[in-house]
Design an enzyme around this catalytic site. Structure first.
Site, PDB file in Angstrom:
ATOM      1  N   CYS A  23      -2.172   8.915  -7.047  1.00 14.45           N
ATOM      2  CA  CYS A  23      -1.210   9.071  -5.961  1.00 14.45           C
ATOM      3  C   CYS A  23      -1.730   8.645  -4.597  1.00 14.45           C
ATOM      4  CB  CYS A  23      -0.770  10.530  -5.877  1.00 14.45           C
ATOM      5  SG  CYS A  23      -2.134  11.678  -5.538  1.00 14.45           S
ATOM      6  N   GLN A  24      -2.948   8.130  -4.516  1.00  8.11           N
ATOM      7  CA  GLN A  24      -3.511   7.860  -3.193  1.00  8.11           C
ATOM      8  C   GLN A  24      -2.661   6.903  -2.370  1.00  8.11           C
ATOM      9  OE1 GLN A  24      -5.202   8.204  -5.953  1.00  8.11           O
ATOM     10  NE2 GLN A  24      -7.320   8.827  -5.643  1.00  8.11           N
TER      11      GLN A  24
END
Length: 431
Positions: A84-85
């Protein structure tokens, strides 16, 4: 009805949050294949932990981009908390689907095309719904791309942003859960009938994940979006945008989206007071005066400022609110991050209930905040830094268990089918 074996493939498996959560929901969930690879890490510690906890699982340590998707075993349910970065508010340079992490969505797409699972359950940060961001040119583009891709592949989708604490768990972790059903399933047929014959507000109260209307107090104004206005994904990626992004819950059938914000009917959450143990013996957790002062500065926040967009076309407000210092023990934890043990704005600091001293949370307390069994990541050769990192990336296990109970019923209600193949294919987006 007798439960059948439900074959599960797990992508981006971490230390097995989906695996243990689903097994607690129904022992008939059978993880037939899993993949875990942490880019840029010589020591694949999450893989090692998963391997030790689930001996005998067909576990791949390869970069998913290098995996031959056709060789993955057949599955009924594909699950994954994909990295999810590139959507997270913790990243000031998030680039969504076109960032180094976000691009992994296209590997998920390749797995779907190779294996055509009946159902898919994916998890990501809540900001995915507005990515690449309301301060950028195309709010909602990335989640719209995911929806349009799944629609083109013949899937219907329901989604919900779930705060684990709203459902009684000890962490205020907001995550987007995406549930997709294949075109030949009775579940998708049911969704289509509901859209045609039922008030959409009531439909949005009763869709998976966590579909019980008892868990939704109110659905606000419903918005509709047609994803079919663009002839292909390439045109979609360059032109699609929403004023505010997607709402907190929604349904997509045949490219038509119905969505709304909602208020949960909350359960009392478990608090940090039930997790933080008194008189922790790990001396390195305790803060000296210098660290205390640094934490106060980091958690103090700052007032909103006006910034100019990279294109120079508009300004927007940017600010960071104060974070309680220390973290109150009468509330659930905030969202944990991979840098939990460091002197950083997001790390938890608690007042030890036994000796009254300020300290960081222990690795075991981090596990309990994610509702893993205590000591889940405690193995020789796994450092405390690595243990915190895995928990910052992990799921709230007991929330997966609740979702798994619902999915077990949905999948068991499906009639037995032969092997499904499709001629649907999607080219990669080129920009």
């Amino acid at each position: 009805m007798k439960s059948k074996k439900i074959r599960v493939a797990e992508l981006f498996a971490g230390v097995g949050g989906f695996h243990i959560g689903l097994k607690h929901a129904d022992v008939n969930f059978d993880v037939v294949w899993a993949n875990q690879f942490e880019p840029g890490r010589k020591h694949q510690f999450a893989y090692e932990i998963y391997q030790k906890r689930f001996e005998g699982t067909n576990l791949s340590p390869k970069d998913i981009a290098l995996v031959n998707k056709s060789k993955i075993p057949q599955m009924d349910l594909l699950v994954g908390g994909f990295p999810c970065q590139d959507y997270s508010v913790a990243s000031s340079s998030a680039k969504g689907l076109f960032g180094k992490k976000g691009v992994l969505w296209w590997d998920i797409k390749d797995v779907i095309e190779a294996k055509w699972p009946e159902f898919i359950l994916l998890e990501n940060v809540d900001r995915l719904l507005t990515s690449p961001g309301v301060t950028k040119e195309q709010p909602g583009r990335d989640f719209g791309m995911i929806l349009r891709t799944l629609s083109d592949l013949g899937y219907s989708v329901t989604w919900k942003v779930i705060n684990a604490a709203d459902y009684g768990f000890p962490q205020r972790r907001r995550r987007t859960f995406i549930f997709a059903s294949r075109e030949d399933t009775s579940y998708q047929a049911m969704l289509k009938k509901l859209v045609q014959n039922t008030n959409i507000s009531n439909v949005l109260k009763t869709i998976a994940p966590l579909s019980s209307s008892l868990l939704v107090q109110e659905v606000k104004e419903v918005e509709e979006v047609n994803l079919n206005e663009f002839k292909n994904l390439d045109e979609f990626s360059s032109k699609f945008k929403l004023k505010r992004g997607f709402r907190k819950t929604g349904l997509m059938v045949d490219g038509h989206v119905y969505m709304a914000d909602y208020l949960p009917k909350s359960k009392p959450p478990k608090t940090l007071s039930e997790i933080i143990k008194p008189n922790n013996a790990i001396k390195s957790l305790y803060l000296d005066s210098e660290k205390i002062q640094k934490f106060k500065q980091l958690k103090g926040g700052f007032q909103q400022q006006h910034k100019i967009s990279k294109s120079g076309e508009y300004t927007y407000r940017y600010g960071m609110g104060a974070i309680s210092f220390p973290d109150p023990l009468d509330k659930p934890a905030r969202t944990m991050v991979t840098s939990e043990h460091t002197v950083s704005r997001m790390s938890h600091v608690v007042r030890d209930p036994g000796n009254g001293k300020l300290r960081l949370i222990s690795p075991e307390e981090a596990e309990l905040i994610n509702t893993f069994p205590e000591g889940w990541t405690n193995f020789k050769g796994i450092s405390d830094t690595e243990r915190y990192f895995t928990m910052g990336n992990a799921l709230v296990v007991d929330l997966i268990t609740e979702i798994g109970k619902e999915l077990s019923q949905i999948i068991n209600d499906e009639p037995q089918k032969g092997h499904f193949r499709s001629n649907r294919k999607i080219d990669y987006v080129t920009h």
